[in-house]
Design a protein around this motif. Sequence first.
Motif, PDB file in Angstrom:
ATOM      1  N   PHE A 197      53.054  50.584  38.815  1.00  0.00           N
ATOM      2  CA  PHE A 197      53.227  49.161  39.108  1.00  0.00           C
ATOM      3  C   PHE A 197      54.036  48.924  40.385  1.00  0.00           C
ATOM      4  O   PHE A 197      55.020  49.605  40.657  1.00  0.00           O
ATOM      5  CB  PHE A 197      53.943  48.453  37.954  1.00  0.00           C
ATOM      6  N   VAL A 198      53.591  47.935  41.147  1.00  0.00           N
ATOM      7  CA  VAL A 198      54.338  47.435  42.309  1.00  0.00           C
ATOM      8  C   VAL A 198      54.392  45.919  42.188  1.00  0.00           C
ATOM      9  O   VAL A 198      53.358  45.255  42.089  1.00  0.00           O
ATOM     10  CB  VAL A 198      53.672  47.827  43.641  1.00  0.00           C
ATOM     11  N   LEU A 199      55.594  45.382  42.176  1.00  0.00           N
ATOM     12  CA  LEU A 199      55.785  43.933  42.113  1.00  0.00           C
ATOM     13  C   LEU A 199      56.252  43.452  43.470  1.00  0.00           C
ATOM     14  O   LEU A 199      57.301  43.874  43.959  1.00  0.00           O
ATOM     15  CB  LEU A 199      56.789  43.569  41.022  1.00  0.00           C
ATOM     16  N   ASP A 200      55.466  42.593  44.104  1.00  0.00           N
ATOM     17  CA  ASP A 200      55.776  42.046  45.421  1.00  0.00           C
ATOM     18  C   ASP A 200      56.468  40.703  45.224  1.00  0.00           C
ATOM     19  O   ASP A 200      55.853  39.723  44.807  1.00  0.00           O
ATOM     20  CB  ASP A 200      54.490  41.867  46.229  1.00  0.00           C
ATOM     21  N   ILE A 201      57.775  40.685  45.519  1.00  0.00           N
ATOM     22  CA  ILE A 201      58.563  39.478  45.310  1.00  0.00           C
ATOM     23  C   ILE A 201      58.122  38.367  46.261  1.00  0.00           C
ATOM     24  O   ILE A 201      58.049  37.189  45.888  1.00  0.00           O
ATOM     25  CB  ILE A 201      60.062  39.778  45.492  1.00  0.00           C
ATOM     26  N   TYR A 202      57.810  38.723  47.502  1.00  0.00           N
ATOM     27  CA  TYR A 202      57.457  37.720  48.519  1.00  0.00           C
ATOM     28  C   TYR A 202      56.185  36.968  48.140  1.00  0.00           C
ATOM     29  O   TYR A 202      56.131  35.741  48.189  1.00  0.00           O
ATOM     30  CB  TYR A 202      57.284  38.395  49.873  1.00  0.00           C
ATOM     31  N   SER A 203      55.146  37.707  47.762  1.00  0.00           N
ATOM     32  CA  SER A 203      53.865  37.071  47.443  1.00  0.00           C
ATOM     33  C   SER A 203      53.737  36.713  45.965  1.00  0.00           C
ATOM     34  O   SER A 203      52.786  36.047  45.565  1.00  0.00           O
ATOM     35  CB  SER A 203      52.704  37.991  47.834  1.00  0.00           C
ATOM     36  N   GLN A 204      54.705  37.186  45.153  1.00  0.00           N
ATOM     37  CA  GLN A 204      54.691  36.983  43.700  1.00  0.00           C
ATOM     38  C   GLN A 204      53.392  37.517  43.090  1.00  0.00           C
ATOM     39  O   GLN A 204      52.722  36.850  42.307  1.00  0.00           O
ATOM     40  CB  GLN A 204      54.900  35.503  43.340  1.00  0.00           C
ATOM     41  N   LYS A 205      53.085  38.760  43.462  1.00  0.00           N
ATOM     42  CA  LYS A 205      51.923  39.441  42.928  1.00  0.00           C
ATOM     43  C   LYS A 205      52.358  40.769  42.312  1.00  0.00           C
ATOM     44  O   LYS A 205      53.336  41.379  42.751  1.00  0.00           O
ATOM     45  CB  LYS A 205      50.880  39.699  44.019  1.00  0.00           C
ATOM     46  N   VAL A 206      51.623  41.207  41.305  1.00  0.00           N
ATOM     47  CA  VAL A 206      51.890  42.489  40.664  1.00  0.00           C
ATOM     48  C   VAL A 206      50.625  43.337  40.731  1.00  0.00           C
ATOM     49  O   VAL A 206      49.519  42.838  40.470  1.00  0.00           O
ATOM     50  CB  VAL A 206      52.314  42.306  39.192  1.00  0.00           C
ATOM     51  N   PHE A 207      50.792  44.608  41.099  1.00  0.00           N
ATOM     52  CA  PHE A 207      49.665  45.521  41.233  1.00  0.00           C
ATOM     53  C   PHE A 207      49.851  46.715  40.306  1.00  0.00           C
ATOM     54  O   PHE A 207      50.967  47.215  40.142  1.00  0.00           O
ATOM     55  CB  PHE A 207      49.536  46.018  42.676  1.00  0.00           C
ATOM     56  N   LYS A 208      48.764  47.157  39.710  1.00  0.00           N
ATOM     57  CA  LYS A 208      48.763  48.393  38.932  1.00  0.00           C
ATOM     58  C   LYS A 208      47.713  49.309  39.537  1.00  0.00           C
ATOM     59  O   LYS A 208      46.543  48.941  39.627  1.00  0.00           O
ATOM     60  CB  LYS A 208      48.430  48.127  37.464  1.00  0.00           C
ATOM     61  N   ASN A 209      48.167  50.475  39.991  1.00  0.00           N
ATOM     62  CA  ASN A 209      47.274  51.411  40.683  1.00  0.00           C
ATOM     63  C   ASN A 209      46.534  50.717  41.820  1.00  0.00           C
ATOM     64  O   ASN A 209      45.321  50.869  41.998  1.00  0.00           O
ATOM     65  CB  ASN A 209      46.284  52.036  39.699  1.00  0.00           C
TER      66      ASN A 209
END
Length: 229
Positions: free
Chosen positions: A137-149
């Motif tokens: 998981f990567v959570l991008d605070i700026y764009s408020q998006k969360v990515f898995k793989n």
Amino acid sequence: MSKVLIIEDEESIRGFLKINFQRHNFLVVESSSGEEGLEKARLENPDVVLLDVMLPGIDGFQVCEKLRKDFSNIGIIMLTARGQDEDRIKGLEFGADDYVVKPFNPLEVILRAKSLMRRMVEKEEKLQCETLNSGPFVLDIYSQKVFKNNKELSLTPKEFILMKLFLESPGRAFTRNELLDTVWGYNFVGDTKIVDVNIRRLRAKIEDRSSDTLYIETVWGTGYRWRKE
């Protein structure tokens, strides 16, 4: 120790740069052609590439374009005997970070390389401050998006806040009331079961199977925690 890759077909210039960079404690890798330079970049993973525009075979612009596609974190400084603006602009369009016109002072090139590496470190530190990472998981605070793989998850605003809270404090057990106050606000009037409902929905989106609890663990009698790596 920082590493520089010099891609320059003129042996005298390449040797001159090598000696000066070694004096400033750089590890130096050499190449006399674009094709060889690309191969050495993949093998050596340098911090900075000094790239001549006029090379035998594929030219410096093509090499620059390929380097930038494969290595977003490499600094690229173009070297050329031509000082025309269109060449400088073309190099920057292909992904170069800086541009030096021959003849040049080697100390200036070294200072430009060091300055470029500092900017790259500062950029990386800024990106790290703007993202939270845990496993896939990567959570991008700026764009408020969360990515898995590297695939974006479709989360509601409340689910995003829950993820952010968990990733900021992995291993910490949050009570239902703590989650309720933080995510829904102190003035929320309603049943604490809304926390359980949203955790269940979040699990369905982040777990490989909705019944799994690989990432969000239930702390019986308390609430939930993010499993610490």
